[in-house]
Enzyme design. Structure first.
Site, PDB file in Angstrom:
ATOM      1  N   HIS A 107       2.023 -22.694  21.443  1.00 34.47           N
ATOM      2  CA  HIS A 107       3.405 -22.893  21.883  1.00 34.47           C
ATOM      3  C   HIS A 107       4.284 -22.160  20.862  1.00 34.47           C
ATOM      4  O   HIS A 107       3.935 -22.060  19.691  1.00 34.47           O
ATOM      5  CB  HIS A 107       3.689 -24.400  21.857  1.00 34.47           C
ATOM      6  CG  HIS A 107       5.012 -24.816  22.411  1.00 34.47           C
ATOM      7  ND1 HIS A 107       6.189 -24.685  21.714  1.00 34.47           N
ATOM      8  CD2 HIS A 107       5.343 -25.380  23.589  1.00 34.47           C
ATOM      9  CE1 HIS A 107       7.188 -25.163  22.432  1.00 34.47           C
ATOM     10  NE2 HIS A 107       6.713 -25.581  23.585  1.00 34.47           N
ATOM     11  N   GLN A 153       0.597 -32.294  22.647  1.00 39.13           N
ATOM     12  CA  GLN A 153       0.013 -32.571  23.965  1.00 39.13           C
ATOM     13  C   GLN A 153      -1.246 -33.439  23.898  1.00 39.13           C
ATOM     14  O   GLN A 153      -1.718 -33.897  24.939  1.00 39.13           O
ATOM     15  CB  GLN A 153      -0.329 -31.250  24.684  1.00 39.13           C
ATOM     16  CG  GLN A 153       0.885 -30.393  25.007  1.00 39.13           C
ATOM     17  CD  GLN A 153       1.835 -31.035  26.024  1.00 39.13           C
ATOM     18  OE1 GLN A 153       1.487 -31.995  26.715  1.00 39.13           O
ATOM     19  NE2 GLN A 153       3.033 -30.508  26.117  1.00 39.13           N
ATOM     20  N   CYS A 167       6.868 -21.780  27.192  1.00 39.91           N
ATOM     21  CA  CYS A 167       7.047 -21.499  25.754  1.00 39.91           C
ATOM     22  C   CYS A 167       5.768 -20.938  25.143  1.00 39.91           C
ATOM     23  O   CYS A 167       5.398 -21.297  24.012  1.00 39.91           O
ATOM     24  CB  CYS A 167       7.503 -22.751  24.989  1.00 39.91           C
ATOM     25  SG  CYS A 167       9.105 -23.327  25.511  1.00 39.91           S
ATOM     26  N   LYS A 208       7.286 -36.955  24.455  1.00 43.88           N
ATOM     27  CA  LYS A 208       6.114 -36.651  25.298  1.00 43.88           C
ATOM     28  C   LYS A 208       5.131 -37.824  25.253  1.00 43.88           C
ATOM     29  O   LYS A 208       4.075 -37.787  25.861  1.00 43.88           O
ATOM     30  CB  LYS A 208       5.409 -35.384  24.807  1.00 43.88           C
ATOM     31  CG  LYS A 208       6.259 -34.121  24.926  1.00 43.88           C
ATOM     32  CD  LYS A 208       5.471 -32.910  24.485  1.00 43.88           C
ATOM     33  CE  LYS A 208       6.328 -31.705  24.179  1.00 43.88           C
ATOM     34  NZ  LYS A 208       6.923 -31.080  25.357  1.00 43.88           N
ATOM     35  N   ASP A 247      -1.096 -29.086  15.888  1.00 42.05           N
ATOM     36  CA  ASP A 247       0.044 -29.350  16.766  1.00 42.05           C
ATOM     37  C   ASP A 247      -0.493 -30.269  17.864  1.00 42.05           C
ATOM     38  O   ASP A 247      -1.179 -29.840  18.785  1.00 42.05           O
ATOM     39  CB  ASP A 247       0.555 -28.027  17.342  1.00 42.05           C
ATOM     40  CG  ASP A 247       1.562 -28.238  18.466  1.00 42.05           C
ATOM     41  OD1 ASP A 247       1.812 -29.392  18.845  1.00 42.05           O
ATOM     42  OD2 ASP A 247       2.084 -27.228  18.978  1.00 42.05           O
TER      43      ASP A 247
HETATM   44  C1  LIG Z   1       1.825 -27.791  22.372  1.00 41.28           C
HETATM   45  C2  LIG Z   1       3.282 -28.002  22.087  1.00 41.28           C
HETATM   46  N1  LIG Z   1       3.740 -27.821  20.842  1.00 41.28           N
HETATM   47  C3  LIG Z   1       5.026 -28.017  20.534  1.00 41.28           C
HETATM   48  C4  LIG Z   1       5.935 -28.389  21.478  1.00 41.28           C
HETATM   49  C5  LIG Z   1       7.367 -28.596  21.089  1.00 41.28           C
HETATM   50  O1  LIG Z   1       7.710 -29.926  21.218  1.00 41.28           O
HETATM   51  P1  LIG Z   1       9.224 -30.410  21.024  1.00 41.28           P
HETATM   52  O2  LIG Z   1      10.055 -29.576  21.952  1.00 41.28           O
HETATM   53  O3  LIG Z   1       9.185 -31.838  21.397  1.00 41.28           O
HETATM   54  O4  LIG Z   1       9.571 -30.186  19.593  1.00 41.28           O
HETATM   55  C6  LIG Z   1       5.520 -28.575  22.785  1.00 41.28           C
HETATM   56  C7  LIG Z   1       6.487 -28.910  23.864  1.00 41.28           C
HETATM   57  O5  LIG Z   1       6.328 -28.553  24.999  1.00 41.28           O
HETATM   58  C8  LIG Z   1       4.155 -28.372  23.100  1.00 41.28           C
HETATM   59  O6  LIG Z   1       3.702 -28.553  24.351  1.00 41.28           O
END
Ligand SMILES: Cc1ncc(COP(=O)(O)O)c(C=O)c1O
Length: 403
Positions: free
Chosen positions: A118, A198, A360, A221, A195
């Protein structure tokens, strides 16, 4: 589907939003009543700042806020509440790491990411690499949408200072072999960062079992409120790290000439935090624990298997992601001849909410040779009837677009 009670009744927005099927929990999950009540309780009954006031409600706010560190630590099986830093989300947590750790890397050093990151786990590292002169390497993906582990073994070398990867890909659904990558990173003395935006909502995540040095996830999430998230870090590492933001609450002593920092985790929480959000996050985790993460995971696995059987049976549908197994219920697909944005718009008319676009993960889309995909993603409130609704919506879109 193996869940202990009728989950849907806990989520008033499911009905209030008037949709037939909400299939966008990977973007943001819905919020159970117990989370709303916990935040409301704060605003109505002990609405005060934390760590400062000498009066009763300030003490209560501080106690409730700090108690959530313990709840999160237990949820992740961290060693101590001090290993939990509150942030505004995964993105802020990963920025904190790239900023703070990035300063300690330099020319000749490498940070290893994957091709399925992401932007939140890519752009902060790009910026830090530009500033400090280190180099980024990307573990490639295979045709089966999984990490090429032979390539990973070749890419992680004594030059590697950190390996930072998505535990589960938001764009593909792939769950990556975190334990194996942690072992590869640690074998050459590199840090291992997950990270977990998910993975945490879908499965039991145990930071000690995975042996990750740092891990990030988002409240919104994970059935919690927006604007709150977590950075987990091993205590000894957090203690050594420099803060990335400065101001109230993160200081020990301030003089006109120079200042010193509080201990971790306070050192990383500059300014008034999202107090209601943290309290809501605590309630969300307690809610998940009442259901049980084993049940959450089993539900996600069953629903994913059902969707992976039903969706490809519709003419023109191709799944962009791995087969059932090591994956979560975030299912990307394309429909031959249709743009994902058009599909998502037509699905909306059918009462089905999905995400259409690059998720993203623009470099990944480029690698896959697409501008975007449609993605249906599941939460604990979804059932097989939601997958059936999606199948009908795809059929409706094919008819509208004359495919
Ligand atoms: C794998 C992953 N990392 C990071 C993020 C970023 O999360 P946030 O927008 O809650 O900071 C997301 C959000 O879609 C994601 O799916």
């Amino acid at each position: 589907m193996k869940l202990p009670h009728d989950i849907q009744k806990d989520f008033p927005s499911l009905h209030a939003m008037g949709m037939r099927a909400y299939l966008d929990s990977a973007a943001s999950s819905l919020t159970p009543v117990s989370v709303l009540e916990a935040m409301n309780d704060y605003y109505q009954n002990f609405r005060s700042n934390v760590h400062r006031g000498m009066y009763k409600t300030a003490g209560e706010a501080t106690e409730r806020y700090e108690a959530v560190r313990g709840i999160v630590a237990k949820f992740l099986n961290a060693s101590a509440p001090e290993e939990i830093v509150f942030t505004k989300g995964t993105t802020e947590a990963l920025n904190l790491l790239a900023t703070s750790l990035g300063r300690t890397f330099g020319p000749g050093d490498e940070v290893v990411l994957t091709e399925m990151e992401h932007h939140a786990n890519l752009v902060p590292w790009q910026e830090a690499a530009k500033r400090h002169g280190f180099v980024l390497k990307y573990i490639p993906i295979t045709k089966a949408y999984r990490l090429d582990m032979d390539a990973a073994r070749a890419l992680i070398t004594p030059k590697t200072k950190a390996v930072s990867i998505a535990h589960a890909s938001n764009a593909l659904g792939t769950v990556n072999p975190a334990k194996e990558l942690a072992a590869l990173a640690h074998a050459i003395g590199a840090l291992f960062i997950l990270d977990a935006a998910q993975s945490v909502p879908h499965m039991k995540v145990d930071v000690r079992d995975l042996d990750c040095d740092f891990l990030a996830f988002s409240g919104h999430k994970t059935y919690g409120p927006t604007g709150v998230g977590v950075l987990y870090g091993k205590k000894a590492l957090l203690e050594k790290m420099e803060p990335a933001q400065y101001g109230g609450d993160m200081i020990r002593e301030v003089k006109y000439e120079a200042s010193t920092w509080n201990d971790a985790p306070m050192k990383f929480e500059a300014g008034t935090p999202n107090i209601a959000g943290v309290i809501g996050l605590g309630a969300a985790i307690s809610y998940l624990e009442t259901i049980g993460m084993d049940a959450v995971e089993a539900h996600d696995r069953d629903l994913t298997a059902y969707a992976l059987e039903k969706l490809p049976a519709v003419p023109g549908v191709k799944i962009i992601g791995p087969e059932a197994g090591e994956r979560i219920g975030a299912i990307s697909f394309e429909v031959a001849g249709a743009h994902p944005h058009d599909l998502a718009t037509i699905f909306d008319r059918e009462g089905v909410a999905v995400r259409g676009g690059h998720h993203c993960a623009m470099p990944l889309m480029g690698k896959l040779g697409v501008t975007g995909t449609c993605r249906a993603s599941f939460g604990i409130y979804n059932g097989k009837e939601d997958v059936d609704a999606l199948v009908e919506a795809i059929q409706a879109a094919r008819a509208t677009l004359k495919l």
